[in-house]
Motif scaffolding. Sequence first.
Motif, PDB file in Angstrom:
ATOM      1  N   ARG A 115      -6.071  -4.540   7.505  1.00 53.92           N
ATOM      2  CA  ARG A 115      -6.039  -3.107   7.783  1.00 53.92           C
ATOM      3  C   ARG A 115      -4.684  -2.498   7.402  1.00 53.92           C
ATOM      4  O   ARG A 115      -4.631  -1.451   6.760  1.00 53.92           O
ATOM      5  CB  ARG A 115      -6.316  -2.857   9.267  1.00 53.92           C
ATOM      6  CG  ARG A 115      -6.323  -1.386   9.648  1.00 53.92           C
ATOM      7  CD  ARG A 115      -6.536  -1.177  11.126  1.00 53.92           C
ATOM      8  NE  ARG A 115      -5.387  -1.649  11.890  1.00 53.92           N
ATOM      9  CZ  ARG A 115      -5.162  -1.319  13.175  1.00 53.92           C
ATOM     10  NH1 ARG A 115      -6.026  -0.545  13.808  1.00 53.92           N
ATOM     11  NH2 ARG A 115      -4.109  -1.779  13.804  1.00 53.92           N
ATOM     12  N   TYR A 116      -3.615  -3.191   7.770  1.00 58.71           N
ATOM     13  CA  TYR A 116      -2.275  -2.676   7.470  1.00 58.71           C
ATOM     14  C   TYR A 116      -2.031  -2.635   5.965  1.00 58.71           C
ATOM     15  O   TYR A 116      -1.446  -1.680   5.450  1.00 58.71           O
ATOM     16  CB  TYR A 116      -1.233  -3.551   8.157  1.00 58.71           C
ATOM     17  CG  TYR A 116       0.192  -3.061   8.002  1.00 58.71           C
ATOM     18  CD1 TYR A 116       0.624  -1.904   8.630  1.00 58.71           C
ATOM     19  CD2 TYR A 116       1.100  -3.768   7.212  1.00 58.71           C
ATOM     20  CE1 TYR A 116       1.924  -1.449   8.484  1.00 58.71           C
ATOM     21  CE2 TYR A 116       2.408  -3.323   7.065  1.00 58.71           C
ATOM     22  CZ  TYR A 116       2.812  -2.170   7.699  1.00 58.71           C
ATOM     23  OH  TYR A 116       4.097  -1.714   7.542  1.00 58.71           O
ATOM     24  N   PHE A 117      -2.491  -3.636   5.244  1.00 60.89           N
ATOM     25  CA  PHE A 117      -2.319  -3.669   3.790  1.00 60.89           C
ATOM     26  C   PHE A 117      -3.090  -2.532   3.123  1.00 60.89           C
ATOM     27  O   PHE A 117      -2.597  -1.888   2.197  1.00 60.89           O
ATOM     28  CB  PHE A 117      -2.792  -5.023   3.244  1.00 60.89           C
ATOM     29  CG  PHE A 117      -2.759  -5.110   1.746  1.00 60.89           C
ATOM     30  CD1 PHE A 117      -1.563  -5.313   1.065  1.00 60.89           C
ATOM     31  CD2 PHE A 117      -3.930  -4.966   1.013  1.00 60.89           C
ATOM     32  CE1 PHE A 117      -1.537  -5.383  -0.322  1.00 60.89           C
ATOM     33  CE2 PHE A 117      -3.915  -5.043  -0.370  1.00 60.89           C
ATOM     34  CZ  PHE A 117      -2.712  -5.252  -1.038  1.00 60.89           C
ATOM     35  N   ILE A 118      -4.302  -2.279   3.603  1.00 59.15           N
ATOM     36  CA  ILE A 118      -5.105  -1.189   3.034  1.00 59.15           C
ATOM     37  C   ILE A 118      -4.418   0.154   3.271  1.00 59.15           C
ATOM     38  O   ILE A 118      -4.364   1.009   2.371  1.00 59.15           O
ATOM     39  CB  ILE A 118      -6.519  -1.204   3.650  1.00 59.15           C
ATOM     40  CG1 ILE A 118      -7.279  -2.448   3.209  1.00 59.15           C
ATOM     41  CG2 ILE A 118      -7.295   0.059   3.253  1.00 59.15           C
ATOM     42  CD1 ILE A 118      -8.626  -2.616   3.898  1.00 59.15           C
ATOM     43  N   PHE A 119      -3.882   0.327   4.460  1.00 58.45           N
ATOM     44  CA  PHE A 119      -3.195   1.583   4.763  1.00 58.45           C
ATOM     45  C   PHE A 119      -1.969   1.763   3.881  1.00 58.45           C
ATOM     46  O   PHE A 119      -1.715   2.858   3.369  1.00 58.45           O
ATOM     47  CB  PHE A 119      -2.802   1.600   6.245  1.00 58.45           C
ATOM     48  CG  PHE A 119      -2.134   2.867   6.683  1.00 58.45           C
ATOM     49  CD1 PHE A 119      -2.771   4.088   6.550  1.00 58.45           C
ATOM     50  CD2 PHE A 119      -0.861   2.848   7.232  1.00 58.45           C
ATOM     51  CE1 PHE A 119      -2.163   5.271   6.953  1.00 58.45           C
ATOM     52  CE2 PHE A 119      -0.241   4.011   7.635  1.00 58.45           C
ATOM     53  CZ  PHE A 119      -0.888   5.224   7.500  1.00 58.45           C
ATOM     54  N   LEU A 120      -1.196   0.706   3.667  1.00 53.58           N
ATOM     55  CA  LEU A 120      -0.031   0.794   2.782  1.00 53.58           C
ATOM     56  C   LEU A 120      -0.452   1.082   1.344  1.00 53.58           C
ATOM     57  O   LEU A 120       0.223   1.827   0.626  1.00 53.58           O
ATOM     58  CB  LEU A 120       0.775  -0.503   2.842  1.00 53.58           C
ATOM     59  CG  LEU A 120       1.592  -0.757   4.107  1.00 53.58           C
ATOM     60  CD1 LEU A 120       2.354  -2.067   3.988  1.00 53.58           C
ATOM     61  CD2 LEU A 120       2.555   0.395   4.370  1.00 53.58           C
TER      62      LEU A 120
END
Length: 286
Positions: A115-120
Amino acid sequence: MTTIAADAVPQPLKFGRIRPGQILIWTLLLLGGLLMVMPILYMFSTSLKTASQVYDLRLIPAAPTFDNYIKVLSDGNFLRWFGNSTFIATTVTLSNVFFDSLVGYTLAKFEFRGRYFIFLAILSTLMIPTEMLVIPWYLMSSQLHWLDSYWGIMFPGMMTAFGTFLMKQFFETVPDDFLEAARIDGLNEFQIWWKVAMPLVAPALSALAIFTFLGNWTAFFWPLIVTTSRELYTLPVGLSSFSDAQDTRWEMIMTGAALATIPTLVVFLVLQRFIVRGVMLAGLKG
């Protein structure tokens, strides 16, 4: 003799002392406001002038006329361009409100791997200038046969990183207890998003809607590249056709621009309280 109480005697009015710094600030704000408004006033002023009066810099025309408005509104192309801009801006706005809020809600309220990678990855696209994306957009439109079509104009803005980021930040302020209560009541995740979470972020939705609408209403660069038929021109592209190599009809351009400005002013006046509230909430969250 009758004794008069000291507190019954009228006291002189006390006025707050105006400091020189306050006078300077208000003067600068007034000058800045005039500088921002003057181009708009001059645009409406020029739209009331004849071709021979265009270069007369007086704000109030010597002989104002509405002939320019009659000519522009009687031109079938202008009405078609106006309709194109309305359709494109409205469609892209609805798409942004739906998809950006859906993705923002997912990133804010669901725990999943990556999730964090997608947001970045979504945020990183904000650092890419639009001019660098034009060639990939054009190649994609050509391969999918979207050139010179409404879909070709709209698809780059159907979902935006800014809208996703904005909605994610606001959805994070929605208490999880509300969502859990809705799950207990038997609502599925889509119903929870639509009936519970969305009403709680109405100010952010309004701000996103007006920013998206205005951005697509005034878009010029991409519609100019992807369209070749005059019937598909948007208002900014269509207004540029009033100029040619021999002559620039400024009075017609200013008249069309004045007519194009009216819907944006109406949208802003209707939704301005939501924008102000959204900005205030964003500041409190920050």
